[in-house]
Design a protein around this motif. Structure first.
Motif, PDB file in Angstrom:
ATOM      1  N   GLY A 185       5.307   4.865  12.776  1.00 50.26           N
ATOM      2  CA  GLY A 185       6.447   5.768  12.022  1.00 50.26           C
ATOM      3  C   GLY A 185       6.719   5.808  10.527  1.00 50.26           C
ATOM      4  N   GLY A 186       6.028   5.025   9.859  1.00 47.38           N
ATOM      5  CA  GLY A 186       6.186   4.656   8.417  1.00 47.38           C
ATOM      6  C   GLY A 186       7.459   3.570   8.085  1.00 47.38           C
ATOM      7  N   VAL A 187       7.767   3.551   6.823  1.00 50.91           N
ATOM      8  CA  VAL A 187       8.590   2.656   6.435  1.00 50.91           C
ATOM      9  C   VAL A 187      10.166   2.633   7.116  1.00 50.91           C
ATOM     10  N   ALA A 188      10.354   4.007   7.474  1.00 52.87           N
ATOM     11  CA  ALA A 188      11.708   4.278   8.159  1.00 52.87           C
ATOM     12  C   ALA A 188      11.794   3.727   9.613  1.00 52.87           C
ATOM     13  N   ALA A 189      10.692   3.557  10.242  1.00 56.41           N
ATOM     14  CA  ALA A 189      10.509   3.128  11.553  1.00 56.41           C
ATOM     15  C   ALA A 189      10.891   1.252  11.640  1.00 56.41           C
ATOM     16  N   VAL A 190      10.736   0.874  10.624  1.00 53.89           N
ATOM     17  CA  VAL A 190      10.874  -0.610  10.364  1.00 53.89           C
ATOM     18  C   VAL A 190      12.646  -0.657  10.280  1.00 53.89           C
TER      19      VAL A 190
END
Length: 197
Positions: free
Chosen positions: A25-30
């Protein structure tokens, strides 16, 4: 867990989960709360190991670099001739992309490219990309190319790799399947390894 007790998580557990979230999910998913839920943990467990989300993201980026660059480059057999080393490296890279896509794994490469301006991602991506291109340049130099031509070929090979990542994840149905895929990879490798010194 029948007893209702949560298992103790290590910083490595959190980092693995963050790397998986990053790929999917990309950086936002972290994000701490969703990661804690997926791990069956509390946010307190997270803060036991990391000061904040950025520390976790940094750890995930370091793990990505170790796995996807350090270990891959360390696996190059220095006893082989330059063409064989280059061929093997390109094959490993292309086949691993296909394997990840077939398993439904996200693409860390694409997620990081999409977040290339993020203050933590930018230096990691710059460092990894530079190291990979330098390694490819060294392999092309071993084939007898000048430094400038070796770098040009390395950039072409790396561009082909990133294009392959994009195709494998965004439009996998456009790539050949089964044995035809292996033939496709062999053709890419042959084209990238064939150089006129």
């Amino acid at each position: 867990m029948a007893s209702g007790k949560r298992r103790l998580l290590s910083s490595e557990d959190w980092t693995e989960a963050a790397l998986d979230a990053l790929a999917r999910g990309g950086v936002a998913a972290v994000a701490v709360e969703p990661l804690a839920k997926s791990l069956g943990a509390t946010k307190g467990s997270f803060y036991w190991h990391f000061a904040d989300r950025n520390a976790l993201l940094q750890a995930a980026l370091e793990l990505w670099e170790r796995r996807n660059t350090d270990q891959v480059l360390a696996g190059i057999d220095e006893t082989q001739d330059g063409a064989t080393r280059l061929r093997n490296l390109v094959q490993v890279a292309l086949l691993s992309v296909q394997r990840d896509a077939a398993e439904g794994a996200g693409s860390i490469e694409l997620a990081l490219q999409a977040s290339a301006s993020h203050p933590l991602v930018a230096p990691a991506l710059q460092r990894v990309t530079s190291r990979r291109i330098a390694a490819l340049s060294g392999l092309y130099s071993a084939l007898g190319l000048s430094q400038a031509r070796a770098r040009d070929h390395a950039l072409l090979a790396y561009t082909a790799y990133l294009g392959h990542v994009q195709l494998a994840h965004a439009t996998p149905d456009l790539l050949p399947q089964g044995r035809a895929f292996r033939t496709h990879v062999d053709r890419i490798v042959a084209a990238l390894v064939k150089v006129d010194s």
